[in-house]
Design a protein around this motif. Structure first.
Motif, PDB file in Angstrom:
ATOM      1  N   LYS A  66      61.755  29.304 -25.589  1.00  0.00           N
ATOM      2  CA  LYS A  66      62.135  30.168 -26.694  1.00  0.00           C
ATOM      3  C   LYS A  66      63.262  31.103 -26.272  1.00  0.00           C
ATOM      4  N   GLY A  67      64.347  31.089 -27.050  1.00  0.00           N
ATOM      5  CA  GLY A  67      65.471  31.971 -26.773  1.00  0.00           C
ATOM      6  C   GLY A  67      66.465  31.444 -25.757  1.00  0.00           C
ATOM      7  N   LYS A  84      62.460  25.362 -32.666  1.00  0.00           N
ATOM      8  CA  LYS A  84      62.289  26.549 -31.828  1.00  0.00           C
ATOM      9  C   LYS A  84      63.530  27.412 -31.947  1.00  0.00           C
ATOM     10  N   ARG A  85      63.493  28.597 -31.337  1.00  0.00           N
ATOM     11  CA  ARG A  85      64.650  29.499 -31.352  1.00  0.00           C
ATOM     12  C   ARG A  85      65.481  29.267 -30.104  1.00  0.00           C
ATOM     13  N   GLU A  87      69.907  28.495 -28.690  1.00  0.00           N
ATOM     14  CA  GLU A  87      71.335  28.489 -29.016  1.00  0.00           C
ATOM     15  C   GLU A  87      72.001  27.292 -28.348  1.00  0.00           C
ATOM     16  N   GLU A 115      60.327  25.626 -38.498  1.00  0.00           N
ATOM     17  CA  GLU A 115      60.074  26.620 -37.458  1.00  0.00           C
ATOM     18  C   GLU A 115      61.331  26.951 -36.663  1.00  0.00           C
ATOM     19  N   GLY A 116      62.395  26.228 -36.910  1.00  0.00           N
ATOM     20  CA  GLY A 116      63.611  26.383 -36.124  1.00  0.00           C
ATOM     21  C   GLY A 116      64.438  27.599 -36.513  1.00  0.00           C
ATOM     22  N   ASN A 117      65.020  28.243 -35.506  1.00  0.00           N
ATOM     23  CA  ASN A 117      65.938  29.365 -35.698  1.00  0.00           C
ATOM     24  C   ASN A 117      67.050  29.159 -34.668  1.00  0.00           C
ATOM     25  N   VAL A 118      68.137  28.545 -35.110  1.00  0.00           N
ATOM     26  CA  VAL A 118      69.122  28.015 -34.168  1.00  0.00           C
ATOM     27  C   VAL A 118      70.496  28.632 -34.399  1.00  0.00           C
ATOM     28  N   ARG A 119      71.129  29.020 -33.306  1.00  0.00           N
ATOM     29  CA  ARG A 119      72.527  29.440 -33.337  1.00  0.00           C
ATOM     30  C   ARG A 119      73.374  28.338 -32.710  1.00  0.00           C
ATOM     31  N   ARG A 147      66.327  28.025 -40.208  1.00  0.00           N
ATOM     32  CA  ARG A 147      67.468  28.951 -40.246  1.00  0.00           C
ATOM     33  C   ARG A 147      68.497  28.519 -39.218  1.00  0.00           C
TER      34      ARG A 147
END
Length: 323
Positions: A66-67, A84-85, A87, A115-119, A147
């Motif tokens: 994560k992260g 997952k989160r 980048e 559930e994804g939070n991706v940059r 997101r």
């Protein structure tokens, strides 16, 4: 030849000896050169936190925590889902090719799960064909349920026969900024981007250009969604056979401000098609009992004169006066 000192005589080393010594020193100081240099397009994915390097994107994403930040060099194969989160950051050392993620088999290049939070930064996303036939072939480049924030990302040359040639989102959040470009994508609806029941924010110097839709929304199609276009974003050169060459909006809301420009888009010959923005105005008029129809300036003037004459008679007959 010899060199004399006060106490003893020291032989001067020959040139061959000096060269040999220098070669030994340089060999010890310089890093070893691999037998085969890394190809300019070879995929190398590095986890910035752990330092682990992999030659494929999928296992790198699977192993990421994560992260975590993953740098992507060369051309890597996509066709993966991210839940997952993390980048993904493109890097381009001297001599390397443009950092790119290409489509694998049938499906989007990248899927951002709920559930994804991706940059995603400084990457090219290309060669996607959308979701499986049973789901309508949506989202050629990126399919978003969660997101995603795109910064200076190039989404190009993806094609689907459903919706969202470049990007498709259903209930998700899509944010584009920096110098992102969404161009040369194709779909039935939303040649560049389609968002339904979610949010789409376009800012920075983002450019939505030269996308095509065989039905509605050459550049963007938004249905029951919140659309914001600001900054110095440009929506140009898109085309739709139906409505909304630049943008088509089916309910929902849109806020367009800043120095954003919507220009030189083309739509079909349908009533109220709208080269720049179509359907939203037509739908609002329809709810109010009116019908949108194309006209020339001369035709508009004739209509205004006829309406003025008609309503003047009504005003006079009713004895109405301005206070």
């Amino acid at each position: 030849m010899i060199v004399r000192t006060a106490s003893h005589v020291v032989p001067r080393p020959g040139r061959a000896v000096v060269v040999a010594i220098l070669a030994t020193v340089l060999t010890a100081l310089l890093p070893a050169v691999p037998a085969a240099a890394i190809s300019s397009t070879a995929c190398r994915v590095t986890n910035v936190g752990t330092g682990v390097v992999r030659t494929a994107l999928a296992p790198a994403v699977t192993a990421a925590g994560k992260g975590d930040v993953l740098t992507v060099r060369g051309t890597c194969t996509g066709g993966i889902s991210i839940a997952k989160r993390i980048e993904l950051r493109g890097v381009r050392p001297p001599g390397a090719g443009v950092p790119t993620i290409v489509g694998g088999a049938l499906g989007p290049v990248l899927t951002i799960a709920e559930e994804g939070n991706v940059r995603i930064r400084s990457l090219t996303i290309t060669g996607g064909t959308g979701t499986a036939a049973g789901e309508g072939h949506n989202g050629g480049g990126i399919y978003v349920d969660g997101r995603v924030v795109l910064t200076s990302v190039h989404v190009t040359n993806n094609a689907v026969d459903g919706a969202g040639g470049g990007i498709y989102s259903f209930g998700g959040t899509v944010i584009l900024g920096g110098r992102s470009i969404v161009d040369a994508n194709a779909a039935n609806n939303g040649g560049g981007i389609e968002v339904g029941f979610g949010t789409l924010t376009i800012g920075g110097r983002t450019r939505i250009a030269d996308n095509t839709a065989s039905t509605d929304g050459g550049g963007i199609a938004a249905g029951y969604a919140a659309l914001t276009v600001n900054g110095r974003a440009v929506i140009t050169g898109n085309s739709a056979a139906g409505r909304g060459g630049g943008i088509v909006i089916i309910y929902g809301g849109a806020a367009i401000g800043g120095d954003a420009r919507i220009t030189l888009n083309e739509a079909g010959a349908l009533l109220g098609a709208g080269g720049g923005i179509g359907k939203a105005i037509a739908l609002r008029l329809a709810r109010d009992g009116a019908t949108a129809a194309p006209s020339t300036p001369a035709q508009l003037l004739d209509t205004m004169r006829a309406e003025l004459a008609k309503w003047s008679k009504v005003v006079k007959a009713a004895g109405l006066k301005m206070d």
